[in-house]
Motif scaffolding. Structure first.
Motif, PDB file in Angstrom:
ATOM      1  N   GLU A  98       4.988   2.994  -8.374  1.00 23.16           N
ATOM      2  CA  GLU A  98       4.083   3.024  -7.225  1.00 23.16           C
ATOM      3  C   GLU A  98       4.462   1.953  -6.192  1.00 23.16           C
ATOM      4  N   ASN A  99       4.839   0.773  -6.635  1.00 21.79           N
ATOM      5  CA  ASN A  99       5.207  -0.314  -5.714  1.00 21.79           C
ATOM      6  C   ASN A  99       6.460  -1.093  -6.124  1.00 21.79           C
ATOM      7  N   LYS A 102       9.861  -1.340  -4.151  1.00 28.47           N
ATOM      8  CA  LYS A 102       9.851  -1.610  -2.708  1.00 28.47           C
ATOM      9  C   LYS A 102      10.478  -2.979  -2.442  1.00 28.47           C
ATOM     10  N   HIS A 135      11.565   5.098  -5.458  1.00 30.00           N
ATOM     11  CA  HIS A 135      10.732   4.959  -4.246  1.00 30.00           C
ATOM     12  C   HIS A 135      10.590   3.468  -3.954  1.00 30.00           C
ATOM     13  N   TRP A 139      11.463   1.185   4.248  1.00 30.52           N
ATOM     14  CA  TRP A 139      10.115   1.624   4.659  1.00 30.52           C
ATOM     15  C   TRP A 139       9.789   0.957   5.992  1.00 30.52           C
ATOM     16  N   ASN A 186      11.409   6.107   4.337  1.00 30.83           N
ATOM     17  CA  ASN A 186      10.016   6.537   4.230  1.00 30.83           C
ATOM     18  C   ASN A 186       9.293   6.296   5.550  1.00 30.83           C
ATOM     19  N   GLU A 187       8.595   7.319   6.058  1.00 30.14           N
ATOM     20  CA  GLU A 187       7.662   7.145   7.178  1.00 30.14           C
ATOM     21  C   GLU A 187       8.293   6.535   8.420  1.00 30.14           C
ATOM     22  N   ASN A 228      11.248  10.850   3.222  1.00 27.22           N
ATOM     23  CA  ASN A 228       9.876  11.067   2.754  1.00 27.22           C
ATOM     24  C   ASN A 228       8.870  10.715   3.853  1.00 27.22           C
ATOM     25  N   PHE A 238      -5.121   5.797   6.283  1.00 31.11           N
ATOM     26  CA  PHE A 238      -3.731   5.478   6.055  1.00 31.11           C
ATOM     27  C   PHE A 238      -3.103   4.863   7.307  1.00 31.11           C
ATOM     28  N   GLN A 295       4.555  13.888   1.273  1.00 29.75           N
ATOM     29  CA  GLN A 295       3.698  13.035   0.448  1.00 29.75           C
ATOM     30  C   GLN A 295       2.475  13.777  -0.083  1.00 29.75           C
ATOM     31  N   HIS A 297      -0.940  13.338   0.698  1.00 25.88           N
ATOM     32  CA  HIS A 297      -2.229  12.658   0.523  1.00 25.88           C
ATOM     33  C   HIS A 297      -3.222  13.466   1.351  1.00 25.88           C
ATOM     34  N   GLU A 324       3.681  12.589  -3.434  1.00 25.70           N
ATOM     35  CA  GLU A 324       2.563  11.652  -3.642  1.00 25.70           C
ATOM     36  C   GLU A 324       1.215  12.370  -3.610  1.00 25.70           C
ATOM     37  N   TRP A 374      -4.947   4.388  -5.482  1.00 18.97           N
ATOM     38  CA  TRP A 374      -5.002   3.446  -4.361  1.00 18.97           C
ATOM     39  C   TRP A 374      -6.149   3.756  -3.406  1.00 18.97           C
TER      40      TRP A 374
HETATM   41  C1  XIL Z   1       0.848   2.548  -1.626  1.00 15.68           C
HETATM   42  C2  XIL Z   1       0.422   2.029  -2.993  1.00 15.68           C
HETATM   43  O1  XIL Z   1      -0.202   3.080  -3.699  1.00 15.68           O
HETATM   44  C3  XIL Z   1      -0.499   0.852  -2.844  1.00 15.68           C
HETATM   45  O2  XIL Z   1      -0.744   0.260  -4.119  1.00 15.68           O
HETATM   46  C4  XIL Z   1       0.091  -0.189  -1.900  1.00 15.68           C
HETATM   47  O3  XIL Z   1      -0.841  -1.197  -1.670  1.00 15.68           O
HETATM   48  C5  XIL Z   1       0.496   0.446  -0.571  1.00 15.68           C
HETATM   49  O4  XIL Z   1       1.383   1.514  -0.835  1.00 15.68           O
HETATM   50  N1  XIL Z   1       2.897   6.265   1.164  1.00 15.68           N
HETATM   51  C6  XIL Z   1       3.880   5.733   0.369  1.00 15.68           C
HETATM   52  C7  XIL Z   1       3.522   4.879  -0.775  1.00 15.68           C
HETATM   53  O5  XIL Z   1       5.050   6.072   0.554  1.00 15.68           O
HETATM   54  O6  XIL Z   1       4.483   3.895  -1.039  1.00 15.68           O
HETATM   55  C8  XIL Z   1       2.177   4.232  -0.576  1.00 15.68           C
HETATM   56  O7  XIL Z   1       1.826   3.534  -1.783  1.00 15.68           O
HETATM   57  C9  XIL Z   1       1.154   5.286  -0.241  1.00 15.68           C
HETATM   58  C10 XIL Z   1       1.515   5.987   1.034  1.00 15.68           C
END
Ligand code: XIL
Length: 409
Positions: A98-99, A102, A135, A139, A186-187, A228, A238, A295, A297, A324, A374
């Protein structure tokens, strides 16, 4: 130059990672005695040892589909907690960090790397015959802690190459059997389709994206390399969280902003159109990008229709996956039953869209179970419970929906 997916006689893509997919599948099959049914396990992941394969994992393995969950070691009650471990290894055949992979978590300002937290996840994946999605390499980082004020473009490029080759070199040398793919960038785009003013973009310039893919390909040519991003227009929390450094995202900056429409095709999103144009350009110029991560979300009922939204990816010779997935509900017990049903519809549609497209073979949910999401942190406690497993690792309607889709494959 990279080749795109090769298609076999029935139209199934034979990806370059096929051999890497088959070996862990055999291992997990052996560990799980090749899928004996366990109806108790279906009710509650806690009754099972970490090596037991529960229905979701059995269905994913049998369907040769990657069904994953993001894992973490940064909480005491996560990896290493027997209930968490059992739920992760029992229900999923893929994971990601998840982190822990990075830049700020790996590399100290003095240039030293600490791979130990991410390695614990990779060790767990290997021990349980799971694959990993890496991942992420590049970023929205502010590079000042590593490069100081006013670095040159050359400083930025040298730093990027060093970071990518150090991280991929470590996992290529130590976990070549575990990692099949990696989010390289990413993003990079805003909702209006323009590039964000991230640290990388500011220091290097707009070609930071293609440079990142070149450096990743140079470091580990066999890896499937991803761009991504997220596309949901109502993803307001977000935007406000991640753009807090004065880099506004017009559609995503405040709660309530953005039209309540479902994304149907790529044309409904300026960001998607920008990513599609980038992908076409990269394919034409042989920039080594292999795949697109969506992703997903999805904080409302307006789930994108990924069957049409991602339909442009396969014909370009690229793969796509859902990286994600989560679909939060209000943190209000009375709302849960109907929200969980809507959530199940979202999970069903998203997994079905991927299963139906030969260019897609992976869906990863963003967390193992509701207690690890998260979303409460992101929304000051207003939203949560966005995943297929509940606080006790039991199956929610969304888990049963995914199971039905995978069993029907
Ligand atoms: C998020 C994590 O879930 C959190 O714990 C952290 O504080 C911030 O990042 N897009 C992404 C992920 O690519 O890396 C992000 O993860 C959520 C949104």
């Amino acid at each position: 130059m990279r080749a795109g997916p090769v298609y076999d006689s029935v139209g199934t893509p034979v990806m370059k990672k096929t051999v890497q997919q088959i070996i862990p599948l055999l291992v997990s099959c052996l560990l799980a005695a090749c899928g004996g049914d366990d109806s108790t396990a279906f009710q509650n992941g806690l009754n099972n040892s970490a090596a037991s394969s529960l229905p979701l994992r059995q269905a994913a393995d049998r369907a040769n589909f990657n069904w994953g969950a993001a894992a973490t070691v940064l909480r005491e009650d996560a990896l290493g907690n027997p209930a968490y471990d059992a739920a992760l290894a029992g229900n999923f055949n893929m994971t990601t960090a998840e982190n822990e992979l990075k830049l700020p978590f790996l590399r100290a300002p003095d240039g030293t790397y600490n791979f130990e937290p991410a390695d614990r996840i990779a060790d767990f994946a290997r021990a349980h015959g799971m694959k990993m999605h890496g991942h992420v390499l590049v970023w929205r980082e502010d590079l000042t802690p590593w490069l100081g004020e006013n670095p040159t473009r050359e400083d930025g490029i040298a730093f990027m190459r060093d970071h990518i080759s150090t991280v991929l070199g470590h996992y290529r040398d130590n976990y070549p059997d575990v990692f099949t793919q990696w989010d390289v960038v990413n993003e990079a785009y805003r909702s209006d389709g323009t590039l964000r003013a991230s640290g990388w973009q500011q220091v290097i310039g707009d070609d930071f994206i293609e440079l990142a893919f070149q450096f990743a390909d140079e470091a580990w040519p066999e890896l499937t390399l991803f761009y991504n991003d997220f596309y949901e227009l109502n993803f307001n929390f977000f935007g406000s969280l991640l753009d807090a450094g004065g880099n506004p995202d017009p559609d995503a900056i405040r709660p309530g902003a953005g039209p309540n429409v479902a994304l149907s095709t790529c044309e409904t999103s300026l960001k998607c159109l920008a990513v599609q144009a980038m992908a076409e350009d990269f394919v034409a110029r042989s920039v080594p990008m292999d795949a697109v991560g969506f992703q997903a979300h999805i904080p409302n009922a307006f789930a994108p229709d990924y069957a049409t939204f991602a339909e442009w990816v396969g014909p370009l010779g690229l793969e796509w996956i859902i990286t994600e997935l989560d679909a939060p509900c209000p943190n209000d017990d009375s709302a849960n039953e109907s929200c969980f049903n809507t959530q199940a519809d979202i999970f069903r549609a998203v997994v079905q869209a991927c299963v139906d497209d030969p260019a897609c073979a992976t869906v990863v949910q963003w967390g193992v179970a509701d207690g690890y999401s998260w979303w409460p942190g992101l929304s000051a406690g207003s939203f949560g419970r966005p995943l297929a497993l509940d606080f006790d690792f039991n199956y929610k309607p969304a888990a049963n929906a995914v199971l039905e889709v995978l069993q029907g494959r």
